[in-house]
Motif scaffolding. Structure first.
Motif, PDB file in Angstrom:
ATOM      1  N   LEU A 275       0.830  -1.209   0.000  1.00  0.00           N
ATOM      2  CA  LEU A 275       0.000   0.000   0.000  1.00  0.00           C
ATOM      3  C   LEU A 275       0.865   1.261   0.000  1.00  0.00           C
ATOM      4  CD1 LEU A 275      -2.771   1.275   0.026  1.00  0.00           C
ATOM      5  CD2 LEU A 275      -2.832   1.005   2.520  1.00  0.00           C
ATOM      6  N   LEU A 278       1.908   1.900  -3.533  1.00  0.00           N
ATOM      7  CA  LEU A 278       0.779   2.420  -4.305  1.00  0.00           C
ATOM      8  C   LEU A 278       0.527   3.888  -3.959  1.00  0.00           C
ATOM      9  CD1 LEU A 278      -1.544   1.715  -6.295  1.00  0.00           C
ATOM     10  CD2 LEU A 278      -2.971   1.298  -4.298  1.00  0.00           C
ATOM     11  N   THR A 279       0.660   4.231  -2.672  1.00  0.00           N
ATOM     12  CA  THR A 279       0.457   5.617  -2.239  1.00  0.00           C
ATOM     13  C   THR A 279       1.494   6.530  -2.859  1.00  0.00           C
ATOM     14  OG1 THR A 279      -0.397   4.775  -0.145  1.00  0.00           O
ATOM     15  CG2 THR A 279       0.199   7.106  -0.213  1.00  0.00           C
ATOM     16  N   THR A 282       0.524   7.155  -6.305  1.00  0.00           N
ATOM     17  CA  THR A 282      -0.635   8.045  -6.323  1.00  0.00           C
ATOM     18  C   THR A 282      -0.193   9.506  -6.198  1.00  0.00           C
ATOM     19  OG1 THR A 282      -1.955   6.321  -5.267  1.00  0.00           O
ATOM     20  CG2 THR A 282      -2.827   8.556  -5.207  1.00  0.00           C
ATOM     21  N   LEU A 452      -0.887  -3.970   3.867  1.00  0.00           N
ATOM     22  CA  LEU A 452      -2.216  -3.455   4.187  1.00  0.00           C
ATOM     23  C   LEU A 452      -3.150  -3.602   2.991  1.00  0.00           C
ATOM     24  CD1 LEU A 452      -1.201  -0.272   6.206  1.00  0.00           C
ATOM     25  CD2 LEU A 452      -2.109  -2.417   7.099  1.00  0.00           C
TER      26      LEU A 452
ATOM     27  N   ILE B  39      -7.726   6.327  -7.901  1.00  0.00           N
ATOM     28  CA  ILE B  39      -6.576   5.665  -7.263  1.00  0.00           C
ATOM     29  C   ILE B  39      -6.379   6.238  -5.860  1.00  0.00           C
ATOM     30  CG2 ILE B  39      -4.112   5.115  -7.412  1.00  0.00           C
ATOM     31  CD1 ILE B  39      -4.188   5.816 -10.358  1.00  0.00           C
ATOM     32  N   THR B  40      -6.500   7.569  -5.743  1.00  0.00           N
ATOM     33  CA  THR B  40      -6.312   8.235  -4.446  1.00  0.00           C
ATOM     34  C   THR B  40      -7.348   7.743  -3.443  1.00  0.00           C
ATOM     35  OG1 THR B  40      -5.562  10.194  -5.627  1.00  0.00           O
ATOM     36  CG2 THR B  40      -6.084  10.479  -3.299  1.00  0.00           C
ATOM     37  N   TYR B  42      -9.000   4.957  -3.486  1.00  0.00           N
ATOM     38  CA  TYR B  42      -8.725   3.551  -3.177  1.00  0.00           C
ATOM     39  C   TYR B  42      -7.624   3.439  -2.131  1.00  0.00           C
ATOM     40  CZ  TYR B  42      -7.285  -1.313  -3.784  1.00  0.00           C
ATOM     41  OH  TYR B  42      -6.958  -2.631  -3.551  1.00  0.00           O
ATOM     42  N   ALA B  43      -6.566   4.246  -2.308  1.00  0.00           N
ATOM     43  CA  ALA B  43      -5.460   4.198  -1.347  1.00  0.00           C
ATOM     44  C   ALA B  43      -5.926   4.659   0.034  1.00  0.00           C
ATOM     45  CB  ALA B  43      -4.310   5.080  -1.835  1.00  0.00           C
ATOM     46  N   LYS B  46      -7.965   1.949   1.661  1.00  0.00           N
ATOM     47  CA  LYS B  46      -7.130   0.852   2.134  1.00  0.00           C
ATOM     48  C   LYS B  46      -6.371   1.233   3.408  1.00  0.00           C
ATOM     49  CE  LYS B  46      -7.780  -2.703  -0.428  1.00  0.00           C
ATOM     50  NZ  LYS B  46      -8.235  -3.964   0.185  1.00  0.00           N
ATOM     51  N   TRP B  47      -5.912   2.508   3.516  1.00  0.00           N
ATOM     52  CA  TRP B  47      -5.236   2.947   4.738  1.00  0.00           C
ATOM     53  C   TRP B  47      -6.210   2.893   5.918  1.00  0.00           C
ATOM     54  CZ3 TRP B  47      -0.342   2.974   5.579  1.00  0.00           C
ATOM     55  CH2 TRP B  47       0.570   3.270   4.559  1.00  0.00           C
ATOM     56  N   GLY B  50      -7.052  -0.678   6.796  1.00  0.00           N
ATOM     57  CA  GLY B  50      -5.868  -1.304   7.381  1.00  0.00           C
ATOM     58  C   GLY B  50      -5.683  -0.871   8.818  1.00  0.00           C
ATOM     59  N   GLU B  54      -5.909  -3.067  12.323  1.00  0.00           N
ATOM     60  CA  GLU B  54      -4.814  -3.044  13.312  1.00  0.00           C
ATOM     61  C   GLU B  54      -5.373  -2.805  14.706  1.00  0.00           C
ATOM     62  OE1 GLU B  54      -0.834  -1.469  10.953  1.00  0.00           O
ATOM     63  OE2 GLU B  54      -2.035  -0.066  12.121  1.00  0.00           O
TER      64      GLU B  54
END
Lengths: 535, 56
Positions: A275, A278-279, A282, A452, B39-40, B42-43, B46-47, B50, B54
């Protein structure tokens, strides 16, 4: 030998320090100056198809591969690409063959790391020059392209004048790289990257909303529309597809002297890389497609009308040359506000370049550190090499201006062709074959460890086994053809006949010496530290 | 006006008209921005997911 037995190692202090450093490594002059030119020349809006296709099926998977190589190597305290590739390659090959592969990569890495950074920091010196002119307000003396060219000629032809911004940039690189990752590079990117994005956002808003008083009909929106106008017929030309892949390669800094694996080697073993990578991509795309795709052409048209557009779109001139010749006049003609905008523009470009150059300088520093030289001395040697290999650009500018031939940049253009076009693609091809294709299963486990997000298996196996090698071989054939070295050497005509080839020969000599030195350093370092690791 | 004609003067003085129709340019620019935005997002998603995993 387990990781605990190897002793402590340097790691990134924060996750965002890592991501900003990687993004800084990727974001450079190319985002703001190379990308707009490529869009204009290779299909306009239609160029997005080869561009984004290359991003998803080539760029991002190879980024994942490089991050995985780096984090794996870091476990064994390998902080530069060659020993990492040795450790990986010997999983499938004999130690002797693995050493040979590593030596080739080490030679290419040193030659690329030094020569590319040497000319890049020269260019950054020119950006620093115009930033200084803007901050001091002297840019307001420049109101025509002719005057801007005169200032630039004065800079390039006077070696002392030219040396000041070049040496200034080198000193800054030493100050940033010498203290190490957390205390040097991470601190620098936490200042530079937010400022870079802030300045870019301000310039973006100015481009989209402001009409200049030069000529009201010179609409910045129209400049952007020129660039994004689709020319679908260009998609029938293989050049558009190869240039789309090439731009992705350069913009994500793939294969460049192993700088991504070096930064990734400071990541802890169980921390995410999928991740984070990928970031990073981005952030790079935000800087490139949104900001780079707007500012250069928008401002160019608003301040210069159709002339900058014709220069790039029809005559194939690089937006880079416009940035240092036409744009100063644009900013200068607007008085105090222009000086402020110019300062933002050139500081942004300098930050974009320095955050990339520091990654390169760091990789070279790590090579010398593995010879037991200590961080500060290794950084000093790296910067000294950059100075020596960048000095011919200064000398060439002086000679050609003194004899009224130029100034010219044959040494820079030739080095850019050999190092910037060829070597990084070769390094990426070797990575893809030995670290990707040969051990794709282990690599797939490595890239997903602590992740992640999960890397899709088809992207990993399919790309590294089939797509990437085909594309990379095609690029190795295409890129030198598109650069056409004969045009570089013959650019200034009869009086330059002896100096052009001399500069090309000098560059070649430096590249060969650095390649051999890099191979020797690699063999020595591996025999000293890495021979039995990873078994 | 979305169609413009530029006249390019060559080095030997010849004038060449270039016609550009940039009416579809905004669509392609918007497409580029949209891909980057997706894309932004999606990221970011995911953060967030994630970090949620945690904490659990």
């Amino acid at each position: 030998m387990g990781e605990q037995q190897l002793g402590p190692r340097e790691t990134w202090a924060t996750k965002w320090g890592l991501i900003l450093a990687m993004a800084g490594n990727a974001i450079g002059l190319g985002n703001f100056l190379r990308f707009p030119g490529r869009v204009a020349l290779y299909g306009g809006g239609a160029y997005l198809l080869p561009y984004f296709l290359s991003l998803f099926i080539l760029g991002i998977p190879i980024m994942w591969l490089e991050w995985a190589i780096g984090r794996y190597g870091g476990q064994y305290r390998a902080h530069w690409l060659a020993p990492m590739m040795y450790l990986i390659t010997k999983k499938r090959m004999s130690k002797g063959n693995a050493l040979a592969v590593a030596a080739i990569i080490g030679g290419l890495s040193l030659a690329t790391g030094v020569m590319l950074t040497a000319y890049y920091t020269n260019i950054l010196g020119w950006m620093a020059f115009w930033a200084g002119m803007s901050i001091s307000g002297r840019i307001t003396e420049v109101t025509t392209t002719g005057q801007a060219v005169m200032f630039l000629v004065e800079l390039l032809s006077d070696p002392l004048y030219n040396l000041v911004p070049f040496v200034f940039t080198l000193i800054m690189l030493f100050i940033i790289v010498a203290p190490g990752i957390a205390k040097g590079i991470e601190r620098a990117v936490k200042i530079m990257m937010p400022l870079l994005f802030l300045f870019a956002v301000v310039l973006l808003i100015v481009t989209l909303t402001w009409r200049t008083p030069i000529k009201p009909e010179w609409d910045s929106i129209k400049g952007m529309m020129w660039m994004w106008t689709p020319r679908a017929e260009k998609l029938a030309d293989p050049a558009s597809w190869l240039e789309g892949a090439g731009q992705i390669f350069f913009t994500l800094s793939l294969g460049i002297a192993g700088i991504i694996p070096t930064y990734a080697s400071y990541i802890k073993r169980e921390d995410d890389i999928a991740l984070s990578a990928l970031t990073t991509a981005t952030l790079n795309e935000i800087a490139e497609v949104i900001m780079g795709g707007t500012i250069a052409f928008g401002l160019g048209y608003a301040f210069g009308g159709a002339d900058p557009i014709i220069a790039v779109y029809i005559r194939g001139k690089s937006p880079f040359s416009l940035a240092i010749t036409s744009y100063p006049a644009f900013f200068g003609s607007l008085g105090g506000i222009g000086a402020a905008l110019g300062a933002m523009w050139y500081i942004l470009l300098w930050f974009a370049g320095v955050t990339s150059a520091m990654a390169l300088a760091n990789s070279v520093t790590e090579m010398f550190s593995d010879l037991g030289l200590g961080r500060k001395i290794s950084a000093a040697i790296s910067v000294a090499l950059l100075f020596i290999c960048g000095l011919p650009i200064v000398i060439e500018g002086h000679i050609t201006a003194f004899y009224d031939w130029g100034p010219t940049t044959v040494y820079l253009d030739y080095t850019d062709f050999v190092i910037g076009s060829l070597s990084l693609v070769v390094i990426a091809l070797l990575e893809t074959i030995f670290a990707g294709y040969f051990i794709w299963k282990e690599g797939y486990e490595e890239v997903n460890r602590g992740g992640l997000m999960k890397v899709p298996l088809w992207m990993w196996k399919g790309v590294l086994s089939v797509i990437a090698p085909i594309f990379l071989v095609a690029m190795i054939i295409w890129l030198p053809y598109s650069a056409r070295p004969s045009a570089i050497i013959a650019q200034t005509g009869a009086p330059m006949e002896w100096l052009g080839p001399a500069m090309a020969a000098l560059s070649s000599a430096f590249i060969i010496v650095l390649f051999v030195a890099g191979a020797i350093i690699t063999i020595k370092a591996i025999k000293k530290k890495y021979l039995t690791l990873g078994e | 006006m979305s169609v413009e004609t530029l006249t390019v003067v060559t080095t030997n003085g010849k004038e060449i008209p270039i016609v550009i129709d940039y009416s579809s340019a905004p669509i392609f620019m918007a497409l580029g921005w949209l891909v980057v935005l997706l894309i932004t997002l999606y990221a970011i998603y995911k953060w967030k997911s994630g970090k949620g995993a945690e904490k659990k």
